[in-house]
Write a protein that holds these residues in place. Structure first.
Motif, PDB file in Angstrom:
ATOM      1  N   TYR A   1       0.827  -1.213   0.000  1.00  0.00           N
ATOM      2  CA  TYR A   1       0.000   0.000   0.000  1.00  0.00           C
ATOM      3  C   TYR A   1       0.855   1.255   0.000  1.00  0.00           C
ATOM      4  N   VAL A   2       0.194   2.363  -0.269  1.00  0.00           N
ATOM      5  CA  VAL A   2       0.890   3.652  -0.315  1.00  0.00           C
ATOM      6  C   VAL A   2       1.524   3.979   1.036  1.00  0.00           C
TER       7      VAL A   2
ATOM      8  N   ARG B   1       1.804   2.569   5.480  1.00  0.00           N
ATOM      9  CA  ARG B   1       1.575   1.498   6.449  1.00  0.00           C
ATOM     10  C   ARG B   1       1.671   2.120   7.836  1.00  0.00           C
ATOM     11  N   PRO B   2       0.669   1.885   8.681  1.00  0.00           N
ATOM     12  CA  PRO B   2       0.698   2.572   9.976  1.00  0.00           C
ATOM     13  C   PRO B   2       1.794   2.082  10.897  1.00  0.00           C
TER      14      PRO B   2
ATOM     15  N   ASN C   1      -9.984  13.690  15.592  1.00  0.00           N
ATOM     16  CA  ASN C   1      -9.469  13.502  14.225  1.00  0.00           C
ATOM     17  C   ASN C   1      -9.062  14.861  13.657  1.00  0.00           C
TER      18      ASN C   1
ATOM     19  N   THR D   1     -10.233  19.583   3.820  1.00  0.00           N
ATOM     20  CA  THR D   1      -9.787  20.977   3.903  1.00  0.00           C
ATOM     21  C   THR D   1     -10.906  21.923   3.456  1.00  0.00           C
TER      22      THR D   1
ATOM     23  N   LYS E   1      -1.094   8.413   8.594  1.00  0.00           N
ATOM     24  CA  LYS E   1      -0.101   9.473   8.781  1.00  0.00           C
ATOM     25  C   LYS E   1       1.166   8.928   9.460  1.00  0.00           C
TER      26      LYS E   1
ATOM     27  N   TYR F   1      -3.279  10.787  -5.136  1.00  0.00           N
ATOM     28  CA  TYR F   1      -3.570  11.969  -4.302  1.00  0.00           C
ATOM     29  C   TYR F   1      -3.127  13.211  -5.044  1.00  0.00           C
TER      30      TYR F   1
HETATM   31  N1  T4K Z   1      -6.106  17.488   5.490  1.00  0.00           N
HETATM   32  C1  T4K Z   1      -5.344  16.734   4.698  1.00  0.00           C
HETATM   33  C2  T4K Z   1      -4.374  17.389   3.784  1.00  0.00           C
HETATM   34  C3  T4K Z   1      -5.449  15.343   4.756  1.00  0.00           C
HETATM   35  O1  T4K Z   1      -4.692  14.580   3.934  1.00  0.00           O
HETATM   36  C4  T4K Z   1      -6.369  14.754   5.648  1.00  0.00           C
HETATM   37  C5  T4K Z   1      -6.501  13.316   5.705  1.00  0.00           C
HETATM   38  C6  T4K Z   1      -7.136  15.586   6.481  1.00  0.00           C
HETATM   39  C7  T4K Z   1      -6.971  16.968   6.371  1.00  0.00           C
HETATM   40  C8  T4K Z   1      -8.150  15.064   7.446  1.00  0.00           C
HETATM   41  O2  T4K Z   1      -7.563  14.409   8.566  1.00  0.00           O
HETATM   42  P1  T4K Z   1      -8.386  13.210   9.288  1.00  0.00           P
HETATM   43  O3  T4K Z   1      -9.746  13.744   9.641  1.00  0.00           O
HETATM   44  O4  T4K Z   1      -8.430  12.033   8.354  1.00  0.00           O
HETATM   45  O5  T4K Z   1      -7.555  12.952  10.518  1.00  0.00           O
HETATM   46  C9  T4K Z   1      -6.719   8.652   3.669  1.00  0.00           C
HETATM   47  C10 T4K Z   1      -7.086   9.012   5.088  1.00  0.00           C
HETATM   48  O6  T4K Z   1      -8.323   8.448   5.492  1.00  0.00           O
HETATM   49  C11 T4K Z   1      -7.118  10.475   5.352  1.00  0.00           C
HETATM   50  O7  T4K Z   1      -6.955  10.629   6.750  1.00  0.00           O
HETATM   51  C12 T4K Z   1      -5.984  11.192   4.638  1.00  0.00           C
HETATM   52  N2  T4K Z   1      -6.021  12.604   4.783  1.00  0.00           N
HETATM   53  C13 T4K Z   1      -5.981  10.842   3.171  1.00  0.00           C
HETATM   54  C14 T4K Z   1      -4.869  11.518   2.423  1.00  0.00           C
HETATM   55  O8  T4K Z   1      -5.783   9.469   3.060  1.00  0.00           O
HETATM   56  P2  T4K Z   1      -7.922   7.317   1.853  1.00  0.00           P
HETATM   57  O9  T4K Z   1      -9.293   7.359   1.298  1.00  0.00           O
HETATM   58  O10 T4K Z   1      -6.791   7.345   0.914  1.00  0.00           O
HETATM   59  O11 T4K Z   1      -7.741   6.107   2.869  1.00  0.00           O
HETATM   60  P3  T4K Z   1      -7.571   4.569   2.591  1.00  0.00           P
HETATM   61  O12 T4K Z   1      -8.423   3.873   3.581  1.00  0.00           O
HETATM   62  O13 T4K Z   1      -7.778   4.255   1.160  1.00  0.00           O
HETATM   63  O14 T4K Z   1      -6.061   4.318   3.010  1.00  0.00           O
HETATM   64  C15 T4K Z   1      -4.969   4.461   2.133  1.00  0.00           C
HETATM   65  C16 T4K Z   1      -4.058   3.261   2.277  1.00  0.00           C
HETATM   66  O15 T4K Z   1      -3.495   3.258   3.578  1.00  0.00           O
HETATM   67  C17 T4K Z   1      -4.764   1.948   2.124  1.00  0.00           C
HETATM   68  O16 T4K Z   1      -4.670   1.532   0.798  1.00  0.00           O
HETATM   69  C18 T4K Z   1      -4.033   1.007   3.068  1.00  0.00           C
HETATM   70  C19 T4K Z   1      -3.382   1.922   4.082  1.00  0.00           C
HETATM   71  N3  T4K Z   1      -4.068   1.834   5.375  1.00  0.00           N
HETATM   72  C20 T4K Z   1      -5.207   2.553   5.593  1.00  0.00           C
HETATM   73  C21 T4K Z   1      -5.868   2.454   6.800  1.00  0.00           C
HETATM   74  C22 T4K Z   1      -7.121   3.262   7.049  1.00  0.00           C
HETATM   75  C23 T4K Z   1      -3.577   0.992   6.343  1.00  0.00           C
HETATM   76  O17 T4K Z   1      -2.559   0.308   6.123  1.00  0.00           O
HETATM   77  N4  T4K Z   1      -4.214   0.906   7.552  1.00  0.00           N
HETATM   78  C24 T4K Z   1      -5.345   1.609   7.824  1.00  0.00           C
HETATM   79  O18 T4K Z   1      -5.890   1.526   8.942  1.00  0.00           O
HETATM   80  O19 T4K Z   1      -7.837   8.527   2.855  1.00  0.00           O
END
Ligand code: T4K
Length: 378
Positions: free
Chosen positions: A6-7, A9-10, A59, A89, A186, A315
């Motif tokens: 993945y992009v 990893r936590p 969050n 944002t 993050k 992104y």
């Molecule tokens: N401002 C900016 C500039 C931001 O980038 C973000 C969040 C925020 C504000 C808002 O902050 P928060 O309210 O979220 O704290 C993800 C995140 O959900 C999001 O927090 C983040 N930006 C954004 C850039 O990326 P998606 O839709 O790409 O998430 P998702 O579930 O597809 O995850 C990406 C990859 O990460 C997955 O392919 C696998 C990996 N992953 C993901 C999760 C959730 C893991 O390995 N473990 C996990 O638990 O949005």
């Protein structure tokens, strides 16, 4: 080789240490509302980020909402932001009853361009919500100069720049407030979480009240607050993750150099700018693919990597002005055609974390037309 890749990893603390933190929480029965873990993490954040005031949130999005609310901007006034960001944002502006106005990004940094901000300023403008994107920091000097000229407040969305510094100064110390995200994706996570930093001591109480329904004391509600509180389990994960951050950042910076050495020589691929005097947060590693010069489009590369089990991310495509709620909004630009409109189809974030192995890099490089022998030369 790790698949799926993945992009990001936590960071995950050792499970036994999580269990002993949970045991402590269970013992006190204090689960939320500013418990001891929360208190400790807030003070650790101030020390780690070298900022006078750090306030935790459940969050990053709620933290953004509260940071804007704290500014007490005139209802319906305009807040200038970038279209090349996560939906949160722009939504945080709109949820506050304010109007997002989009200004273009600088082609080198992909952060909001001060000259484009200036094009977007009207009599109704009240603030700038700038975003440090991928790990690249904004032109904080240029943005402050525009803000000073028009008497605007400045908030930074610092979701991507945890721990970054500019000439030794913490990124969380610029503008009127900075907002971090501690989401799982993050560099530093508390499962979900967020943080506001501000330079002013007097903001602290205002933010505490807004974070907790506007409650000042048992019998006083002084503002229209929300529930933005981080709970004790989130805070415990944060306390355990803090000591792990620097090693993860170090390993990502090694990976950054490996990517640089591979991609440097490929025509049509633009790499992230190296900013002088800046310690990078190492959040994401993005490249920009010019299809004419490279010979393949970003989407082709993205699809092909996916077939290999490598999940890069586009992104931020679509950009905010492509979203239904903002689709008729213009992008003010100092260029003839907004760069955000061009780059949105070209930018790709590659897997960027300590789990990316050399074999993965070979696989990715192959997709860009490099052989094993060529990669070995770099
Ligand atoms: N401002 C900016 C500039 C931001 O980038 C973000 C969040 C925020 C504000 C808002 O902050 P928060 O309210 O979220 O704290 C993800 C995140 O959900 C999001 O927090 C983040 N930006 C954004 C850039 O990326 P998606 O839709 O790409 O998430 P998702 O579930 O597809 O995850 C990406 C990859 O990460 C997955 O392919 C696998 C990996 N992953 C993901 C999760 C959730 C893991 O390995 N473990 C996990 O638990 O949005």
């Amino acid at each position: 080789m790790s698949r799926p890749l993945y992009v990001t990893r936590p960071l995950l603390p050792d499970l036994a240490s999580v269990q002993s933190m949970l045991a402590e929480i269970w013992k006190t029965g204090i689960l939320t509302n500013g418990g001891p873990m929360h208190e400790k993490l807030e003070r650790e954040m101030e020390a780690y980020l070298s900022v006078p005031n750090a306030m935790l949130f459940n969050n990053g999005t709620i933290a953004l909402l509260v940071a804007l609310k704290m500014m007490d901007l005139p209802p319906g006034s305009e807040v200038i932001t970038t279209p090349l960001t996560f939906a949160a944002t722009a939504h945080a502006i709109a949820w506050n009853g304010l109007v997002p106005v989009f200004a273009d990004v600088d082609p080198d940094t992909l952060t909001i361009d001060p000259a484009s901000i200036e094009k977007a300023v009207t009599r109704k403008t009240s603030a700038i919500l700038a975003v440090h994107v991928y790990g690249t920091i904004c032109d904080v000097i240029g943005i402050q100069a525009v803000a000073d000229r028009y008497d605007l407040r400045v908030i930074y969305d610092a979701a991507h720049v945890f721990g970054a510094t500019m000439h030794g100064r913490s990124i969380g110390s610029f503008g009127d407030a900075s907002v971090f995200s501690f989401h799982a994706t993050k560099l530093f996570n508390t499962l979900e979480g967020g943080l506001i930093t501000t330079p002013r001591q007097e903001d602290r109480q205002v933010i505490y009240n807004l974070r907790n329904f506007g409650i000042k004391s048992e019998e006083e509600v002084v503002s229209i607050g929300i529930n933005g509180k981080m709970n004790e389990v989130q805070a415990a994960i944060g306390l355990l993750n803090i000591p792990l951050v620097e090693e993860e950042r170090r390993r990502r910076s090694i990976l950054r150099e490996k990517y640089f050495s591979i991609f440097r020589s490929i025509p049509g691929i633009t790499l992230p700018i190296k900013q002088k005097g800046v310690i990078n947060s190492e959040q994401y590693f993005h490249i920009v693919i010019d299809p004419a010069a490279f010979g393949k489009s970003r989407d082709e590369i993205y699809d092909n990597l996916k077939k290999r089990g490598i999940f890069a991310r586009k992104y931020f495509h679509p950009i905010c002005t492509d979203f239904e709620p903002y689709k008729d909004f213009p992008i003010f630009s100092s260029l003839e055609r907004p760069w955000a409109e061009i780059v949105k189809s070209q930018v790709l974030c590659l897997p960027f974390h300590s789990g990316v192995e050399d074999e993965d890099i070979l696989d990715i490089a192959e997709e860009f037309g490099l052989s094993v022998a060529e990669v070995a030369q770099h």
